[in-house]
Design a protein around this motif. Structure first.
Motif, PDB file in Angstrom:
ATOM      1  N   MET A   1      30.889  13.843  41.359  1.00  0.00           N
ATOM      2  CA  MET A   1      31.176  12.451  41.702  1.00  0.00           C
ATOM      3  C   MET A   1      32.664  12.186  41.917  1.00  0.00           C
ATOM      4  N   ASP A   2      33.513  13.140  41.556  1.00  0.00           N
ATOM      5  CA  ASP A   2      34.946  12.960  41.776  1.00  0.00           C
ATOM      6  C   ASP A   2      35.397  13.540  43.110  1.00  0.00           C
ATOM      7  N   GLY A   3      34.446  14.006  43.925  1.00  0.00           N
ATOM      8  CA  GLY A   3      34.783  14.495  45.264  1.00  0.00           C
ATOM      9  C   GLY A   3      35.289  15.920  45.299  1.00  0.00           C
ATOM     10  N   ALA A   4      35.177  16.638  44.181  1.00  0.00           N
ATOM     11  CA  ALA A   4      35.651  18.015  44.141  1.00  0.00           C
ATOM     12  C   ALA A   4      34.648  18.949  44.817  1.00  0.00           C
ATOM     13  N   LYS A   5      35.174  19.976  45.484  1.00  0.00           N
ATOM     14  CA  LYS A   5      34.306  21.002  46.064  1.00  0.00           C
ATOM     15  C   LYS A   5      33.828  21.944  44.969  1.00  0.00           C
ATOM     16  N   GLU A   6      32.629  22.469  45.142  1.00  0.00           N
ATOM     17  CA  GLU A   6      32.098  23.435  44.185  1.00  0.00           C
ATOM     18  C   GLU A   6      31.141  24.374  44.901  1.00  0.00           C
ATOM     19  N   ALA A   7      31.340  25.676  44.701  1.00  0.00           N
ATOM     20  CA  ALA A   7      30.417  26.667  45.248  1.00  0.00           C
ATOM     21  C   ALA A   7      29.269  26.827  44.261  1.00  0.00           C
ATOM     22  N   LEU A   8      28.046  26.663  44.740  1.00  0.00           N
ATOM     23  CA  LEU A   8      26.880  26.692  43.864  1.00  0.00           C
ATOM     24  C   LEU A   8      26.228  28.062  43.777  1.00  0.00           C
ATOM     25  N   GLY A   9      26.652  29.011  44.601  1.00  0.00           N
ATOM     26  CA  GLY A   9      26.050  30.327  44.499  1.00  0.00           C
ATOM     27  C   GLY A   9      26.438  31.228  45.651  1.00  0.00           C
ATOM     28  N   MET A  10      26.096  32.507  45.504  1.00  0.00           N
ATOM     29  CA  MET A  10      26.289  33.492  46.566  1.00  0.00           C
ATOM     30  C   MET A  10      24.985  34.265  46.727  1.00  0.00           C
ATOM     31  N   TRP A  11      24.602  34.486  47.954  1.00  0.00           N
ATOM     32  CA  TRP A  11      23.377  35.222  48.241  1.00  0.00           C
ATOM     33  C   TRP A  11      23.623  36.187  49.400  1.00  0.00           C
ATOM     34  N   ALA A  12      22.841  37.224  49.468  1.00  0.00           N
ATOM     35  CA  ALA A  12      22.950  38.182  50.564  1.00  0.00           C
ATOM     36  C   ALA A  12      21.553  38.513  51.067  1.00  0.00           C
ATOM     37  N   SER A  13      21.432  38.596  52.384  1.00  0.00           N
ATOM     38  CA  SER A  13      20.146  38.954  52.970  1.00  0.00           C
ATOM     39  C   SER A  13      20.372  39.475  54.377  1.00  0.00           C
ATOM     40  N   GLU A  14      19.555  40.418  54.788  1.00  0.00           N
ATOM     41  CA  GLU A  14      19.625  40.919  56.157  1.00  0.00           C
ATOM     42  C   GLU A  14      18.828  40.034  57.114  1.00  0.00           C
ATOM     43  N   ASN A  15      17.993  39.150  56.562  1.00  0.00           N
ATOM     44  CA  ASN A  15      17.156  38.276  57.386  1.00  0.00           C
ATOM     45  C   ASN A  15      17.295  36.837  56.913  1.00  0.00           C
ATOM     46  N   GLU A  16      18.173  36.090  57.587  1.00  0.00           N
ATOM     47  CA  GLU A  16      18.416  34.711  57.188  1.00  0.00           C
ATOM     48  C   GLU A  16      17.470  33.758  57.925  1.00  0.00           C
ATOM     49  N   GLY A  17      16.182  33.896  57.669  1.00  0.00           N
ATOM     50  CA  GLY A  17      15.200  33.031  58.295  1.00  0.00           C
ATOM     51  C   GLY A  17      14.757  31.920  57.367  1.00  0.00           C
ATOM     52  N   ALA A  18      13.695  31.206  57.786  1.00  0.00           N
ATOM     53  CA  ALA A  18      13.208  30.047  57.041  1.00  0.00           C
ATOM     54  C   ALA A  18      12.798  30.426  55.615  1.00  0.00           C
ATOM     55  N   LYS A  19      12.163  31.582  55.450  1.00  0.00           N
ATOM     56  CA  LYS A  19      11.713  32.008  54.123  1.00  0.00           C
ATOM     57  C   LYS A  19      12.894  32.223  53.189  1.00  0.00           C
ATOM     58  N   PHE A  20      13.956  32.847  53.705  1.00  0.00           N
ATOM     59  CA  PHE A  20      15.159  33.082  52.901  1.00  0.00           C
ATOM     60  C   PHE A  20      15.775  31.757  52.465  1.00  0.00           C
ATOM     61  N   TRP A  21      15.936  30.827  53.415  1.00  0.00           N
ATOM     62  CA  TRP A  21      16.571  29.550  53.081  1.00  0.00           C
ATOM     63  C   TRP A  21      15.711  28.715  52.138  1.00  0.00           C
ATOM     64  N   LEU A  22      14.394  28.796  52.288  1.00  0.00           N
ATOM     65  CA  LEU A  22      13.508  28.078  51.366  1.00  0.00           C
ATOM     66  C   LEU A  22      13.692  28.589  49.938  1.00  0.00           C
ATOM     67  N   GLN A  23      13.865  29.888  49.808  1.00  0.00           N
ATOM     68  CA  GLN A  23      14.092  30.484  48.496  1.00  0.00           C
ATOM     69  C   GLN A  23      15.404  29.974  47.888  1.00  0.00           C
ATOM     70  N   ILE A  24      16.441  29.885  48.715  1.00  0.00           N
ATOM     71  CA  ILE A  24      17.746  29.422  48.233  1.00  0.00           C
ATOM     72  C   ILE A  24      17.675  27.959  47.792  1.00  0.00           C
ATOM     73  N   VAL A  25      17.101  27.113  48.639  1.00  0.00           N
ATOM     74  CA  VAL A  25      17.054  25.686  48.325  1.00  0.00           C
ATOM     75  C   VAL A  25      16.176  25.433  47.101  1.00  0.00           C
ATOM     76  N   THR A  26      15.085  26.177  46.978  1.00  0.00           N
ATOM     77  CA  THR A  26      14.224  26.049  45.807  1.00  0.00           C
ATOM     78  C   THR A  26      14.981  26.432  44.540  1.00  0.00           C
ATOM     79  N   GLU A  27      15.780  27.498  44.623  1.00  0.00           N
ATOM     80  CA  GLU A  27      16.579  27.911  43.469  1.00  0.00           C
ATOM     81  C   GLU A  27      17.545  26.811  43.051  1.00  0.00           C
ATOM     82  N   LEU A  28      18.220  26.194  44.029  1.00  0.00           N
ATOM     83  CA  LEU A  28      19.155  25.114  43.714  1.00  0.00           C
ATOM     84  C   LEU A  28      18.438  23.961  43.017  1.00  0.00           C
ATOM     85  N   LYS A  29      17.245  23.637  43.509  1.00  0.00           N
ATOM     86  CA  LYS A  29      16.448  22.569  42.894  1.00  0.00           C
ATOM     87  C   LYS A  29      16.106  22.932  41.450  1.00  0.00           C
ATOM     88  N   ASN A  30      15.674  24.166  41.220  1.00  0.00           N
ATOM     89  CA  ASN A  30      15.289  24.604  39.878  1.00  0.00           C
ATOM     90  C   ASN A  30      16.479  24.664  38.928  1.00  0.00           C
TER      91      ASN A  30
END
Length: 211
Positions: free
Chosen positions: A1-30
């Motif tokens: 809320m103070d406007g600071a930047k923050e990196a929430l994670g690092m991931w690596a994949s050879e296939n950055e498709g919908a399945k990969f991104w769904l996994q990432i966003v789900t992890e952030l939610k969890n």
């Protein structure tokens, strides 16, 4: 809320498709990211759909700078200044309706010469128009993905002199340490944050956390 930047994670994949991104966003939610007001993306395949699946109230905004860059790939140097100026008239419009009129004018002017540009904007229009619903203070905050691009560039400087890594763990270890050092420099809020926060408190009144 103070406007600071923050990196929430690092991931690596050879296939950055919908399945990969769904996994990432789900992890952030969890992990506790309860809500996202606006997600700014740069055209990665399947990423907008993944965000909308997990955060249905989030507005996905395509990076305008990426859209302009992709458009100018079709244009030789002699016409770039004129084409860029007409594209600017689209994303500087005061409303979505005005922007669509400017896009139509652009197509009437340039489609015969550069037929590939108009369809780029038309295909992505759904993720362009959220931009026009916001005042200037928020537009400045969601105009580009430069923040993440700057981070990626800094990380590339760390890895450019290494031909390879013995394994993924070694790569992640180096990048993690580099990220920690980079994040120490993030001491200032993003540009125009206070003005943007005031707008957010009105536009997303029922979703704003108490602070």
């Amino acid at each position: 809320m103070d406007g600071a930047k923050e990196a929430l994670g690092m991931w690596a994949s050879e296939n950055e498709g919908a399945k990969f991104w769904l996994q990432i966003v789900t992890e952030l939610k969890n992990r506790g990211v309860k809500d996202i007001f606006i997600a700014r993306v740069d055209g990665l395949k399947g990423f907008p759909e993944a965000i909308e699946a997990i955060y249905p109230d989030t507005e996905v905004q395509l990076c305008i700078v990426h859209l302009v860059r992709n458009s100018l790939k079709y244009v030789p140097w002699k016409d770039r200044k004129a084409v860029a100026a007409d594209l600017k008239a689209i994303y500087n419009a005061s409303s979505a309706d005005e922007a669509e009129l400017k896009l139509l004018e652009f197509e009437e002017t340039w489609s015969d010469k550069y037929p590939g540009i108009g369809p780029i904007w038309r295909r992505n229009w759904e993720h362009v128009i959220p931009f026009f619903a916001y005042p200037a203070e928020i537009r400045k905050a969601i105009y580009t993905t430069n923040a993440i691009e700057s981070l990626n560039m800094s990380l590339r400087k760390v890895t450019k002199n290494r031909a390879s890594f013995p394994n993924d763990e070694a790569m992640f270890r180096l990048l993690y340490l580099a990220l920690r050092n980079i994040a120490k420099k993030w001491t200032m809020p993003i540009r125009d944050w206070k003005a943007a926060l005031n707008c957010f408190s009105i536009l997303f009144e029922n979703r704003m956390p108490a602070f």
